[in-house]
Design a protein around this motif. Structure first.
Motif, PDB file in Angstrom:
ATOM      1  N   ILE A   1       0.802  -1.228   0.000  1.00 13.56           N
ATOM      2  CA  ILE A   1       0.000   0.000   0.000  1.00 13.56           C
ATOM      3  C   ILE A   1       0.836   1.280   0.000  1.00 13.56           C
ATOM      4  O   ILE A   1       0.465   2.266  -0.612  1.00 13.56           O
ATOM      5  CB  ILE A   1      -0.981  -0.034   1.187  1.00 13.56           C
ATOM      6  N   LEU A   2       1.969   1.233   0.661  1.00 13.81           N
ATOM      7  CA  LEU A   2       2.753   2.472   0.761  1.00 13.81           C
ATOM      8  C   LEU A   2       3.819   2.589  -0.328  1.00 13.81           C
ATOM      9  O   LEU A   2       4.515   3.587  -0.413  1.00 13.81           O
ATOM     10  CB  LEU A   2       3.385   2.595   2.144  1.00 13.81           C
ATOM     11  N   THR A   3       3.986   1.511  -1.117  1.00 15.18           N
ATOM     12  CA  THR A   3       4.845   1.639  -2.300  1.00 15.18           C
ATOM     13  C   THR A   3       3.972   1.249  -3.504  1.00 15.18           C
ATOM     14  O   THR A   3       2.796   0.949  -3.337  1.00 15.18           O
ATOM     15  CB  THR A   3       6.081   0.703  -2.250  1.00 15.18           C
ATOM     16  N   ASP A   4       4.587   1.230  -4.679  1.00 17.14           N
ATOM     17  CA  ASP A   4       3.791   0.833  -5.855  1.00 17.14           C
ATOM     18  C   ASP A   4       3.516  -0.672  -5.857  1.00 17.14           C
ATOM     19  O   ASP A   4       3.066  -1.227  -6.836  1.00 17.14           O
ATOM     20  CB  ASP A   4       4.529   1.238  -7.128  1.00 17.14           C
ATOM     21  N   GLY A   5       3.824  -1.310  -4.747  1.00 19.87           N
ATOM     22  CA  GLY A   5       3.622  -2.767  -4.658  1.00 19.87           C
ATOM     23  C   GLY A   5       4.926  -3.500  -4.890  1.00 19.87           C
ATOM     24  O   GLY A   5       5.090  -4.660  -4.524  1.00 19.87           O
ATOM     25  N   ASN A   6       5.882  -2.803  -5.499  1.00 20.30           N
ATOM     26  CA  ASN A   6       7.149  -3.461  -5.839  1.00 20.30           C
ATOM     27  C   ASN A   6       8.359  -2.773  -5.226  1.00 20.30           C
ATOM     28  O   ASN A   6       9.476  -2.952  -5.679  1.00 20.30           O
ATOM     29  CB  ASN A   6       7.313  -3.493  -7.367  1.00 20.30           C
ATOM     30  N   GLY A   7       8.109  -1.920  -4.210  1.00 17.79           N
ATOM     31  CA  GLY A   7       9.257  -1.354  -3.502  1.00 17.79           C
ATOM     32  C   GLY A   7       9.633   0.056  -3.935  1.00 17.79           C
ATOM     33  O   GLY A   7      10.703   0.536  -3.576  1.00 17.79           O
ATOM     34  N   THR A   8       8.779   0.737  -4.696  1.00 19.79           N
ATOM     35  CA  THR A   8       9.089   2.124  -5.078  1.00 19.79           C
ATOM     36  C   THR A   8       8.036   3.070  -4.492  1.00 19.79           C
ATOM     37  O   THR A   8       6.837   2.835  -4.636  1.00 19.79           O
ATOM     38  CB  THR A   8       9.128   2.274  -6.610  1.00 19.79           C
ATOM     39  N   LEU A   9       8.509   4.108  -3.844  1.00 20.17           N
ATOM     40  CA  LEU A   9       7.602   5.084  -3.234  1.00 20.17           C
ATOM     41  C   LEU A   9       7.185   6.119  -4.268  1.00 20.17           C
ATOM     42  O   LEU A   9       7.992   6.487  -5.123  1.00 20.17           O
ATOM     43  CB  LEU A   9       8.309   5.827  -2.089  1.00 20.17           C
ATOM     44  N   GLU A  10       5.965   6.589  -4.139  1.00 20.72           N
ATOM     45  CA  GLU A  10       5.529   7.621  -5.079  1.00 20.72           C
ATOM     46  C   GLU A  10       6.296   8.923  -4.800  1.00 20.72           C
ATOM     47  O   GLU A  10       6.876   9.522  -5.685  1.00 20.72           O
ATOM     48  CB  GLU A  10       4.027   7.826  -4.930  1.00 20.72           C
ATOM     49  N   ASN A  11       6.287   9.327  -3.513  1.00 18.53           N
ATOM     50  CA  ASN A  11       7.097  10.499  -3.147  1.00 18.53           C
ATOM     51  C   ASN A  11       8.281   9.977  -2.353  1.00 18.53           C
ATOM     52  O   ASN A  11       8.140   9.627  -1.185  1.00 18.53           O
ATOM     53  CB  ASN A  11       6.283  11.470  -2.297  1.00 18.53           C
ATOM     54  N   GLU A  12       9.394   9.910  -2.986  1.00 24.00           N
ATOM     55  CA  GLU A  12      10.526   9.221  -2.356  1.00 24.00           C
ATOM     56  C   GLU A  12      11.175  10.041  -1.248  1.00 24.00           C
ATOM     57  O   GLU A  12      11.309  11.263  -1.364  1.00 24.00           O
ATOM     58  CB  GLU A  12      11.580   8.895  -3.415  1.00 24.00           C
ATOM     59  N   PHE A  13      11.544   9.382  -0.177  1.00 26.62           N
ATOM     60  CA  PHE A  13      12.401  10.010   0.847  1.00 26.62           C
ATOM     61  C   PHE A  13      13.250   8.906   1.457  1.00 26.62           C
ATOM     62  O   PHE A  13      12.838   7.731   1.499  1.00 26.62           O
ATOM     63  CB  PHE A  13      11.580  10.778   1.888  1.00 26.62           C
ATOM     64  N   GLN A  14      14.440   9.263   1.884  1.00 29.69           N
ATOM     65  CA  GLN A  14      15.417   8.229   2.282  1.00 29.69           C
ATOM     66  C   GLN A  14      14.886   7.316   3.377  1.00 29.69           C
ATOM     67  O   GLN A  14      14.998   6.100   3.300  1.00 29.69           O
ATOM     68  CB  GLN A  14      16.726   8.887   2.712  1.00 29.69           C
ATOM     69  N   THR A  15      14.305   7.917   4.430  1.00 34.59           N
ATOM     70  CA  THR A  15      13.819   7.090   5.541  1.00 34.59           C
ATOM     71  C   THR A  15      12.762   6.085   5.062  1.00 34.59           C
ATOM     72  O   THR A  15      12.705   4.952   5.555  1.00 34.59           O
ATOM     73  CB  THR A  15      13.248   7.993   6.658  1.00 34.59           C
TER      74      THR A  15
ATOM     75  N   ALA B   1      14.021  -1.590  -3.578  1.00 34.67           N
ATOM     76  CA  ALA B   1      14.124  -0.497  -2.602  1.00 34.67           C
ATOM     77  C   ALA B   1      15.593  -0.103  -2.390  1.00 34.67           C
ATOM     78  O   ALA B   1      15.926   1.078  -2.296  1.00 34.67           O
ATOM     79  CB  ALA B   1      13.482  -0.909  -1.283  1.00 34.67           C
ATOM     80  N   VAL B   2      16.470  -1.111  -2.349  1.00 34.49           N
ATOM     81  CA  VAL B   2      17.901  -0.820  -2.180  1.00 34.49           C
ATOM     82  C   VAL B   2      18.402   0.010  -3.354  1.00 34.49           C
ATOM     83  O   VAL B   2      19.096   1.022  -3.181  1.00 34.49           O
ATOM     84  CB  VAL B   2      18.713  -2.139  -2.046  1.00 34.49           C
ATOM     85  N   GLU B   3      18.020  -0.392  -4.569  1.00 30.72           N
ATOM     86  CA  GLU B   3      18.457   0.363  -5.756  1.00 30.72           C
ATOM     87  C   GLU B   3      17.908   1.788  -5.716  1.00 30.72           C
ATOM     88  O   GLU B   3      18.598   2.753  -6.036  1.00 30.72           O
ATOM     89  CB  GLU B   3      18.020  -0.335  -7.062  1.00 30.72           C
ATOM     90  N   ASN B   4      16.656   1.893  -5.306  1.00 33.30           N
ATOM     91  CA  ASN B   4      16.045   3.232  -5.230  1.00 33.30           C
ATOM     92  C   ASN B   4      16.799   4.119  -4.239  1.00 33.30           C
ATOM     93  O   ASN B   4      17.094   5.280  -4.509  1.00 33.30           O
ATOM     94  CB  ASN B   4      14.578   3.133  -4.791  1.00 33.30           C
ATOM     95  N   LEU B   5      17.097   3.549  -3.084  1.00 29.74           N
ATOM     96  CA  LEU B   5      17.794   4.317  -2.049  1.00 29.74           C
ATOM     97  C   LEU B   5      19.172   4.741  -2.547  1.00 29.74           C
ATOM     98  O   LEU B   5      19.583   5.900  -2.421  1.00 29.74           O
ATOM     99  CB  LEU B   5      17.913   3.485  -0.763  1.00 29.74           C
TER     100      LEU B   5
END
Ligand code: BGC
Length: 848
Positions: free
Chosen positions: A627-641, A660-664
């Motif tokens: 629910i809080l990511t696109d379902g696959n580990g990506t946030l719509e509004n990204e922030f490090q925490t 998520a690791v790649e995104n971070l």
């Protein structure tokens, strides 16, 4: 050499006075011979003998008597025929013996003014011993903070007795051995009681009279004569009291006003009166880590600016000044304190908010010395007016904690950062875990110690400190399960808007602190004691998550104004923006606390609970991903925490975790390796990277000197850890404007010093694999151009050391393994080796 490295009772090697019915003994042996093991160990005390190998032993012998000295003897046999022995003595305290003394105060003193502290009271009792003395002990406590003097000499060396507790439930008393100081004829006992936390003005709204309407004391002097007679002198109406002592004003935030011209013997002492208290706490022997002078600092410079002398101690810290001056009667000396200077060289006191942090001293004639006793400040600089020729030093104050850990490496900036972490810990481990030592807070903010406790447990033996504080956490837990934001509450607690609420990350301290302490020392009793609190809190969090607006029962989505969210995240400028991230931080917090609770339940044998909370944790993790990511580990509004937490807590499935690791990693590179996390993400960001194949990014972030970063603070000359990453701009000024926090800018906050954990566990590589380091790995993470690093930690089994060096592309590692532990060494090339007790050197060639 086979010798006893440590033998302690209730974690003290000397001076222990305890009310514990089953005090605990801790011990270990040192040996430099390889492969030494303990064959058997024996502790004998009070006719009871324990035999075994455990490093923590609970007394199970006949009931201990109050007011009694005991000697415990430890004998240890090694596997090579060696043996060693040691004795320690300790005393029992009152052990719930009813007090002969009664609570007394000054009924003629009424104090109703708001936001200030009361005038200090001085109690006096003159008494004459009735024969030759075998021993004499004073037992004393107060509502307010007190100091006792016998015949003009201060008793003991602690500050702020009886300590800061949740006074409605818990109050400590202190024991003083008067035997050597008592004299024949008249003796004079003086007890000065200032407002302190219980009566004085405290928290930023400056509420006073939290636990009592005015100061009150309770004490009892127990004398045993050579001929066996006993005499007990309790506080009662035969004590006298005055408000006209030399300490004219004492307030934890505002400072102290002292008139050295006051002749106490001529003061208007009158009869003390019995006092009926509003609170009825359990009165127990000191069980925490009292505040004492840790170090004395000399100023490094002195400059005249206008009509004031500005002294620089070269170090930001918590404490008080001490001065010696040849004064004239009536001469006024005013000392003000600050952490930073303005551009014109004067003190910047703006960020102290309402805390006046001022000493106002009136001299008598002649040479005199003074140091405040009922206040402390957070400062590096002082301004002195009224004395050109004065000898000034500073007493660094801190809870008296035994140092257990250290870290040093080849990068001097990292070493300074480590020192800053240590200074901020000392400044904020002040009887309770505080947020800061300077402005009008210094409160037991739970969120700060939640993130910092792993580092505290590495640097210090926190067992006594946490045992005491957790009693208050237990006492202050709400009926509904929430934990107040500050413990002891003492005037604050919860935002008034939602007093029944559980607040993520802050309340989590009731789970994480016992857990981290257990991990560090392996004493399961802390988990047993705290389990009901932990469970009730996690249940409360579940409930709050469940009633969140819409969404999902595992997404904690209560309005963000009720959370702190990604507190002090530097990538967004306003408090409301930190709070707006609470859906993510709170959901991750629920996943983590329920996981720790499940693990605790498993250790304690509560299998059903273990399964229940494992499921909660798992479902919460799944909900975050779904629910809080696109379902696959990506946030719509990204922030490090938002990435750090699910990565570090392993909340996602494997594919989403990798994503998520790649995104971070991508975000951090795009941000030029600068940090963007608030309290919740900061302790884990380097782990989230380094443990997932991004060690290079982790090191680049750690070593970055651009703002915001840890080493930016170091570059700017920080000597402690700042509350705000951007506390000072490049030009040395503070540009933080109104961001909703009422100028919340401290230069001595340990929270982001939580990064220290990465130094010990990854750079030095010391990682426990069983609680108390019964087994551990040493797996240094090389990188960042470091050529040398050394970590040391004293565990319940002895000192572990990991020291590595790189020279000519060869890596060498020296590991010290304590007796009774098992160590696995993992070299940079992946080779694993087992190491028995003793000192070992390993080498490995590094790839070109
Ligand atoms: C404190 C923090 C604390 C925060 C929570 C601040 O004023 O200094 O460290 O955790 O408030 O809101």
């Amino acid at each position: 050499m086979f010798s006893i490295g440590r033998f302690a009772v209730e974690n003290l090697e000397t001076g222990c006075v305890t009310d514990e019915k089953k005090p605990s003994f801790t011990w270990y042996v040192d040996s430099d011979a390889e492969g030494t093991a303990v064959e058997s160990a024996r502790i004998s005390v009070n006719g009871w003998t324990w035999q075994g190998k455990d490093p923590i032993v609970s007394y199970e012998g006949p009931s201990l008597r109050p007011f009694t000295a005991y000697t415990a003897e430890l004998t240890v046999q090694g596997n090579h025929g060696e043996s060693a022995e040691k004795k320690i003595t300790f005393r029992t305290g009152r052990m719930e013996t009813p007090w002969t003394g009664k609570w007394i105060s000054d009924a003629s003193y009424t104090f109703t003014e708001k936001k200030v502290s009361p005038v200090p009271m001085v109690f006096r009792k003159n008494f004459t011993p009735k024969g030759k003395i075998r021993s004499a002990f004073l037992y004393a406590t107060a509502l307010g903070i007190y100091e006792a003097d016998l015949n003009g000499t201060k008793l003991g060396d602690r500050y702020f007795a009886p300590g800061f507790t949740s006074y409605k439930t818990n109050l400590e008393y202190q024991t003083y051995d008067l035997t050597p100081a008592l004299r024949e004829g008249t003796n004079e006992l003086l007890i000065t009681a200032a407002g302190g936390w219980a009566v004085g003005s405290f928290v930023f709204t400056r509420v006073n009279r939290q636990a009592a309407d005015r100061q009150a004391i309770l004490c009892e002097l127990r004398i045993t004569y050579e001929d066996g007679r006993e005499e007990v002198i309790g506080s009662d109406e035969s004590f006298e009291v005055t408000e006209n002592g030399p300490v004219r004003m004492a307030d934890l935030y505002d400072g102290e006003t002292y008139d050295a011209q006051v002749d106490l013997s001529k003061a208007d002492f009158h009869k003390a009166s019995p006092e009926t208290l509003r609170v009825h706490p359990r009165i127990m022997e000191d069980l925490g880590s009292p505040v004492r002078v840790r170090q004395i600092l000399k100023p490094v410079s002195k400059t005249k600016v206008g009509d004031e002398w500005i002294y620089d101690f070269g170090q930001n810290f918590a404490g008080v000044v001490h001065f010696k001056v040849d004064g004239k009667a009536g001469q006024h000396i005013v000392v003000r304190h600050a952490e930073i200077l303005n551009a014109d060289g004067t003190l910047n006191t703006k960020f102290l908010r309402t805390a006046k942090a001022t000493i106002d001293y009136t001299c008598r004639d002649g040479v005199q010395e003074y140091a405040p006793r009922f206040t402390y400040m957070g400062f590096r600089y002082i301004s002195v007016r009224g004395a050109d020729d004065i000898k000034i030093t500073a007493y660094v104050l801190s809870s008296d904690l035994r140092r257990t850990g250290s870290f040093i490496c080849s990068n001097e900036d990292l070493n300074r950062l480590e020192q800053n972490i240590e200074w901020s810990s000392c400044s904020n481990l002040m009887d309770i875990p505080t947020d800061c030592p300077q402005r009008d807070e210094r409160m037991g903010w739970t969120g700060d110690i939640n993130v910092f406790s792993p580092v505290a447990c590495y640097l210090f033996d926190m067992s006594r400190f946490f045992k005491k504080w957790l009693l208050d956490v237990k006492a202050e837990q709400l009926r509904t399960g929430g934990i107040p934001n500050t413990v002891p509450v003492n005037g604050y607690g919860f935002p008034a808007t939602m007093p029944e609420m559980a607040i993520d990350f802050w309340g989590d301290a009731c789970v994480s602190v016992p857990w981290n302490e257990y991990e560090a020392r392996g004493d399961v009793r802390i988990l047993k004691d705290m389990y009901p609190v932990m469970k009730k809190y996690v249940d409360a969090c579940r409930r709050w998550a469940g009633i969140g607006v819409g969404l999902h029962r595992y997404i904690w989505n209560t309005p963000s104004v009720l959370h702190f969210g990604d507190w002090v995240a530097p990538d967004v400028p306003k408090m409301q923006q930190w709070q707006a991230r609470s859906k993510w931080t709170a959901t991750a917090s629920l996943c983590h606390t329920s996981d720790l609770l499940a693990r605790t339940a498993r250790i304690l044998g509560y299998e059903k609970d273990a399964e229940t909370y494992e499921t909660v944790s798992k479902k919460t993790g799944e909900a975050y991903q779904k629910i809080l990511t696109d379902g696959n580990g990506t946030l719509e509004n990204e922030f490090q925490t938002g990435y750090v937490l699910p990565i570090h807590y392993h909340m996602f499935d494997e594919a989403a975790h990798r994503k998520a690791v790649e995104n971070l990693d991508r975000m951090i590179r795009a941000n030029d390796y600068r940090i963007g996390t608030g309290f919740p993400g900061t302790p884990y960001i380097l782990f989230a990277l380094a443990d997932n194949g991004k060690a290079d990014t982790a090191y680049r972030m750690l070593l970055n000197t651009k703002c915001p970063s840890w080493l930016y603070e170091v570059k700017m000359g920080a000597t402690t850890i700042w509350e705000r990453w951007d506390g000072l701009s490049e030009d040395g000024s503070c540009r933080i404007s109104d961001d909703g926090t009422d100028m919340m800018i401290s230069y001595n906050h340990y929270a982001s010093g939580a990064v220290g954990d990465f130094f010990y566990r990854r750079i030095a590589g010391i990682e426990k694999t069983e609680p108390g380091y019964h087994s551990f790995t040493v797996k240094p993470l090389i990188g960042g151009g470091l050529t040398f690093a050394k970590g040391q930690v004293e565990t319940p089994y002895g000192v572990i050391e990991s020291a590595w060096r790189i020279q000519d592309r060869e890596f060498s590692l020296t590991v010290k393994v304590p007796v009774g532990t098992a160590c696995t060494v993992v070299l940079p090339d992946g080779t694993r080796k087992q190491a028995k007790s003793g000192t070992h050197v390993f080498t490995a060639a590094l790839q070109k």
